[in-house]
Design a protein around this motif. Structure first.
Motif, PDB file in Angstrom:
ATOM      1  N   MET A 156     -20.411 -49.969  -1.357  1.00 51.62           N
ATOM      2  CA  MET A 156     -19.291 -50.885  -1.633  1.00 51.62           C
ATOM      3  C   MET A 156     -18.104 -50.499  -0.747  1.00 51.62           C
ATOM      4  O   MET A 156     -17.595 -49.391  -0.802  1.00 51.62           O
ATOM      5  N   LYS A 157     -17.654 -51.444   0.062  1.00 56.43           N
ATOM      6  CA  LYS A 157     -16.557 -51.188   0.996  1.00 56.43           C
ATOM      7  C   LYS A 157     -15.226 -51.416   0.278  1.00 56.43           C
ATOM      8  O   LYS A 157     -14.977 -52.478  -0.284  1.00 56.43           O
ATOM      9  N   ARG A 158     -14.414 -50.400   0.279  1.00 56.43           N
ATOM     10  CA  ARG A 158     -13.078 -50.532  -0.307  1.00 56.43           C
ATOM     11  C   ARG A 158     -12.069 -50.469   0.839  1.00 56.43           C
ATOM     12  O   ARG A 158     -12.077 -49.521   1.623  1.00 56.43           O
ATOM     13  N   ILE A 159     -11.193 -51.472   0.909  1.00 51.59           N
ATOM     14  CA  ILE A 159     -10.182 -51.467   1.982  1.00 51.59           C
ATOM     15  C   ILE A 159      -9.203 -50.323   1.704  1.00 51.59           C
ATOM     16  O   ILE A 159      -8.644 -50.234   0.605  1.00 51.59           O
ATOM     17  N   PRO A 160      -9.012 -49.417   2.665  1.00 50.21           N
ATOM     18  CA  PRO A 160      -8.102 -48.294   2.415  1.00 50.21           C
ATOM     19  C   PRO A 160      -6.642 -48.739   2.305  1.00 50.21           C
ATOM     20  O   PRO A 160      -6.269 -49.818   2.794  1.00 50.21           O
ATOM     21  N   ILE A 161      -5.864 -47.910   1.660  1.00 48.10           N
ATOM     22  CA  ILE A 161      -4.428 -48.180   1.493  1.00 48.10           C
ATOM     23  C   ILE A 161      -3.644 -46.945   1.946  1.00 48.10           C
ATOM     24  O   ILE A 161      -3.988 -45.829   1.564  1.00 48.10           O
ATOM     25  N   ILE A 162      -2.627 -47.170   2.766  1.00 50.58           N
ATOM     26  CA  ILE A 162      -1.652 -46.108   3.028  1.00 50.58           C
ATOM     27  C   ILE A 162      -0.333 -46.606   2.449  1.00 50.58           C
ATOM     28  O   ILE A 162       0.213 -47.622   2.898  1.00 50.58           O
ATOM     29  N   ALA A 163       0.124 -45.918   1.414  1.00 52.27           N
ATOM     30  CA  ALA A 163       1.369 -46.322   0.763  1.00 52.27           C
ATOM     31  C   ALA A 163       2.421 -45.239   0.980  1.00 52.27           C
ATOM     32  O   ALA A 163       2.223 -44.086   0.589  1.00 52.27           O
ATOM     33  N   GLY A 164       3.509 -45.622   1.624  1.00 53.41           N
ATOM     34  CA  GLY A 164       4.634 -44.698   1.794  1.00 53.41           C
ATOM     35  C   GLY A 164       5.495 -44.735   0.547  1.00 53.41           C
ATOM     36  O   GLY A 164       5.722 -45.806  -0.018  1.00 53.41           O
ATOM     37  N   ASN A 165       5.942 -43.574   0.127  1.00 56.60           N
ATOM     38  CA  ASN A 165       6.875 -43.479  -0.994  1.00 56.60           C
ATOM     39  C   ASN A 165       8.135 -42.825  -0.441  1.00 56.60           C
ATOM     40  O   ASN A 165       8.175 -41.628  -0.230  1.00 56.60           O
ATOM     41  N   VAL A 186      -1.592 -44.817   9.077  1.00 54.76           N
ATOM     42  CA  VAL A 186      -2.204 -46.132   8.886  1.00 54.76           C
ATOM     43  C   VAL A 186      -3.372 -46.323   9.862  1.00 54.76           C
ATOM     44  O   VAL A 186      -4.444 -46.822   9.492  1.00 54.76           O
ATOM     45  N   LYS A 187      -3.154 -45.904  11.081  1.00 56.47           N
ATOM     46  CA  LYS A 187      -4.212 -46.074  12.082  1.00 56.47           C
ATOM     47  C   LYS A 187      -5.409 -45.163  11.771  1.00 56.47           C
ATOM     48  O   LYS A 187      -6.562 -45.540  12.008  1.00 56.47           O
ATOM     49  N   ALA A 188      -5.141 -44.006  11.212  1.00 61.89           N
ATOM     50  CA  ALA A 188      -6.242 -43.124  10.811  1.00 61.89           C
ATOM     51  C   ALA A 188      -7.108 -43.801   9.739  1.00 61.89           C
ATOM     52  O   ALA A 188      -8.329 -43.651   9.710  1.00 61.89           O
ATOM     53  N   ALA A 189      -6.446 -44.567   8.864  1.00 65.35           N
ATOM     54  CA  ALA A 189      -7.178 -45.201   7.771  1.00 65.35           C
ATOM     55  C   ALA A 189      -8.090 -46.334   8.258  1.00 65.35           C
ATOM     56  O   ALA A 189      -9.092 -46.656   7.617  1.00 65.35           O
ATOM     57  N   VAL A 190      -7.740 -46.917   9.395  1.00 65.96           N
ATOM     58  CA  VAL A 190      -8.581 -48.003   9.958  1.00 65.96           C
ATOM     59  C   VAL A 190      -9.989 -47.468  10.259  1.00 65.96           C
ATOM     60  O   VAL A 190     -10.972 -48.180  10.126  1.00 65.96           O
ATOM     61  N   LYS A 191     -10.054 -46.204  10.640  1.00 69.14           N
ATOM     62  CA  LYS A 191     -11.353 -45.612  11.023  1.00 69.14           C
ATOM     63  C   LYS A 191     -12.234 -45.352   9.806  1.00 69.14           C
ATOM     64  O   LYS A 191     -13.406 -45.040   9.935  1.00 69.14           O
ATOM     65  N   LYS A 192     -11.657 -45.437   8.628  1.00 71.96           N
ATOM     66  CA  LYS A 192     -12.420 -45.080   7.414  1.00 71.96           C
ATOM     67  C   LYS A 192     -13.611 -46.004   7.240  1.00 71.96           C
ATOM     68  O   LYS A 192     -13.512 -47.181   7.327  1.00 71.96           O
ATOM     69  N   LEU A 209      -8.985 -35.649   5.177  1.00 66.91           N
ATOM     70  CA  LEU A 209      -8.937 -36.168   3.803  1.00 66.91           C
ATOM     71  C   LEU A 209      -9.659 -37.511   3.712  1.00 66.91           C
ATOM     72  O   LEU A 209     -10.489 -37.734   2.835  1.00 66.91           O
ATOM     73  N   LEU A 210      -9.344 -38.388   4.662  1.00 69.28           N
ATOM     74  CA  LEU A 210      -9.939 -39.737   4.609  1.00 69.28           C
ATOM     75  C   LEU A 210     -11.425 -39.728   4.942  1.00 69.28           C
ATOM     76  O   LEU A 210     -12.132 -40.692   4.640  1.00 69.28           O
ATOM     77  N   ALA A 211     -11.897 -38.650   5.530  1.00 69.04           N
ATOM     78  CA  ALA A 211     -13.332 -38.571   5.836  1.00 69.04           C
ATOM     79  C   ALA A 211     -14.169 -38.421   4.566  1.00 69.04           C
ATOM     80  O   ALA A 211     -15.381 -38.639   4.577  1.00 69.04           O
ATOM     81  N   LYS A 212     -13.537 -38.069   3.466  1.00 71.28           N
ATOM     82  CA  LYS A 212     -14.278 -37.820   2.229  1.00 71.28           C
ATOM     83  C   LYS A 212     -14.684 -39.120   1.552  1.00 71.28           C
ATOM     84  O   LYS A 212     -13.944 -40.111   1.568  1.00 71.28           O
ATOM     85  N   SER A 213     -15.835 -39.062   0.881  1.00 69.95           N
ATOM     86  CA  SER A 213     -16.471 -40.269   0.348  1.00 69.95           C
ATOM     87  C   SER A 213     -15.583 -41.086  -0.584  1.00 69.95           C
ATOM     88  O   SER A 213     -15.588 -42.314  -0.528  1.00 69.95           O
ATOM     89  N   ASP A 214     -14.829 -40.415  -1.449  1.00 73.72           N
ATOM     90  CA  ASP A 214     -14.160 -41.163  -2.515  1.00 73.72           C
ATOM     91  C   ASP A 214     -12.659 -41.322  -2.329  1.00 73.72           C
ATOM     92  O   ASP A 214     -11.993 -41.920  -3.166  1.00 73.72           O
ATOM     93  N   ILE A 215     -12.131 -40.781  -1.229  1.00 72.84           N
ATOM     94  CA  ILE A 215     -10.681 -40.895  -0.990  1.00 72.84           C
ATOM     95  C   ILE A 215     -10.419 -42.184  -0.211  1.00 72.84           C
ATOM     96  O   ILE A 215     -10.826 -42.323   0.937  1.00 72.84           O
ATOM     97  N   ASP A 216      -9.748 -43.116  -0.865  1.00 72.99           N
ATOM     98  CA  ASP A 216      -9.596 -44.463  -0.293  1.00 72.99           C
ATOM     99  C   ASP A 216      -8.251 -44.693   0.364  1.00 72.99           C
ATOM    100  O   ASP A 216      -7.849 -45.840   0.572  1.00 72.99           O
ATOM    101  N   GLY A 217      -7.544 -43.617   0.666  1.00 74.01           N
ATOM    102  CA  GLY A 217      -6.249 -43.777   1.307  1.00 74.01           C
ATOM    103  C   GLY A 217      -5.293 -42.732   0.777  1.00 74.01           C
ATOM    104  O   GLY A 217      -5.713 -41.753   0.160  1.00 74.01           O
ATOM    105  N   ALA A 218      -3.998 -42.946   1.018  1.00 75.24           N
ATOM    106  CA  ALA A 218      -3.031 -41.912   0.659  1.00 75.24           C
ATOM    107  C   ALA A 218      -1.722 -42.508   0.168  1.00 75.24           C
ATOM    108  O   ALA A 218      -1.295 -43.581   0.620  1.00 75.24           O
ATOM    109  N   LEU A 219      -1.105 -41.792  -0.766  1.00 81.10           N
ATOM    110  CA  LEU A 219       0.279 -42.049  -1.166  1.00 81.10           C
ATOM    111  C   LEU A 219       1.090 -40.923  -0.531  1.00 81.10           C
ATOM    112  O   LEU A 219       0.819 -39.748  -0.773  1.00 81.10           O
ATOM    113  N   VAL A 220       2.052 -41.320   0.305  1.00 88.41           N
ATOM    114  CA  VAL A 220       2.667 -40.352   1.211  1.00 88.41           C
ATOM    115  C   VAL A 220       4.185 -40.351   1.058  1.00 88.41           C
ATOM    116  O   VAL A 220       4.819 -41.400   1.196  1.00 88.41           O
ATOM    117  N   GLY A 221       4.744 -39.179   0.813  1.00 86.45           N
ATOM    118  CA  GLY A 221       6.199 -39.058   0.736  1.00 86.45           C
ATOM    119  C   GLY A 221       6.787 -38.757   2.107  1.00 86.45           C
ATOM    120  O   GLY A 221       7.033 -39.650   2.928  1.00 86.45           O
TER     121      GLY A 221
END
Ligand code: PGA
Length: 253
Positions: A1-10, A247-253, A222-234
């Protein structure tokens, strides 16, 4: 199941108005398509309106908290309908700083989650353990408890509209990142709780992010791991170049 990754800045309580605007101009034109990665900036409430106006096609704006009711005598608070009316799309709920300093509890996170989904905001529901809990070896139990309480009386249809962020408190703003394996193991445990609540179809669809000192130099592993679908980043979401690298790193996921 493909999950679109999310990079969320906080952004927390950082940035001037001018800084916020120049960030958005720089990043807006450079973020990848939202079909590849959802790029989100969760900004101080006072900037939201200006940022939404300039967000463009592939960048989305989120709030960092909201109240659990539609309206009322709650000085200083902002409701989900107010955020929605201004075009805000996401809201961070139960961040550990709000749990620690503003009495946000599992019960209020649960009410806010339901209220956010009802108002078509995507909640980013934060859970995570303290260092004492990690060292005592009870992380999975504590995080499981937070998830179960956050999703109390939440239907599968509602759950599908949520995002979880696993943020070990000891890794936030400290420069200490959980190892990719530690992060992935706890995120798998969270997915397992969701599976118990809603079944595999739902738990395989819900995005679960990692947060806590995510930087351009550790995001790939981190994003290379099976269940990590992105990051919440301060911290690393404050600089446009750094945010774009994530964000660009997440495209490769
Ligand atoms: P940090 O913050 O990336 O600066 O550790 C993460 C967060 O608080 O969401």
């Amino acid at each position: 199941m493909k999950r679109i990754p999310i990079i969320a800045g906080n952004w927390k309580m950082y940035k001037t108005k001018d800084d916020a605007l120049s960030f958005i101009y720089a990043v807006n034109v450079a973020v990848p398509e939202k079909e590849l990665v959802e790029s989100v900036i969760c900004a101080p409430a006072i900037f939201l309106r200006d940022l939404v106006k300039r967000e463009g096609e592939d960048l989305r704006i989120g709030a960092q908290t909201m109240h659990e009711l539609d309206e009322g005598a709650y000085t200083g608070e902002i409701s989900a309908p107010m955020l929605k009316a201004y075009g805000v799309d996401y809201v961070v709920l139960g961040h550990s700083e709000r749990r620690a300093y503003y009495n946000e509890t599992d019960e209020s996170v649960n009410k806010k989650l339901i209220q956010a989904v009802k108002n078509e905001l995507t909640p980013i529901v934060c859970v995570g353990e303290s260092l004492e809990i990690r060292e005592a070896g009870t992380t999975d139990q504590v995080v499981k408890d937070q998830v179960v309480k956050a999703y109390l009386n939440v239907s599968s249809d509602q759950a599908l509209k949520t995002v979880v962020a696993y943020e070990p408190i000891w890794a936030i703003g400290t420069g200490k990142t959980a190892t990719p394996d530690q992060a992935n193991d706890t995120i798998k445990a969270i997915r397992n709780v969701l599976k118990g609540l809603y079944g595999a179809m739902v738990s395989d669809s819900i995005r679960i992010l990692y947060g806590g000192s995510v930087k351009p130099n550790n995001v790939d592993e981190l994003l290379a791991k099976s269940d990590i679908d992105g990051a919440l980043v301060g911290g690393a979401s404050l600089d446009p170049e750094s945010f774009l690298t994530l964000v660009k790193a997440a495209v490769k996921k």
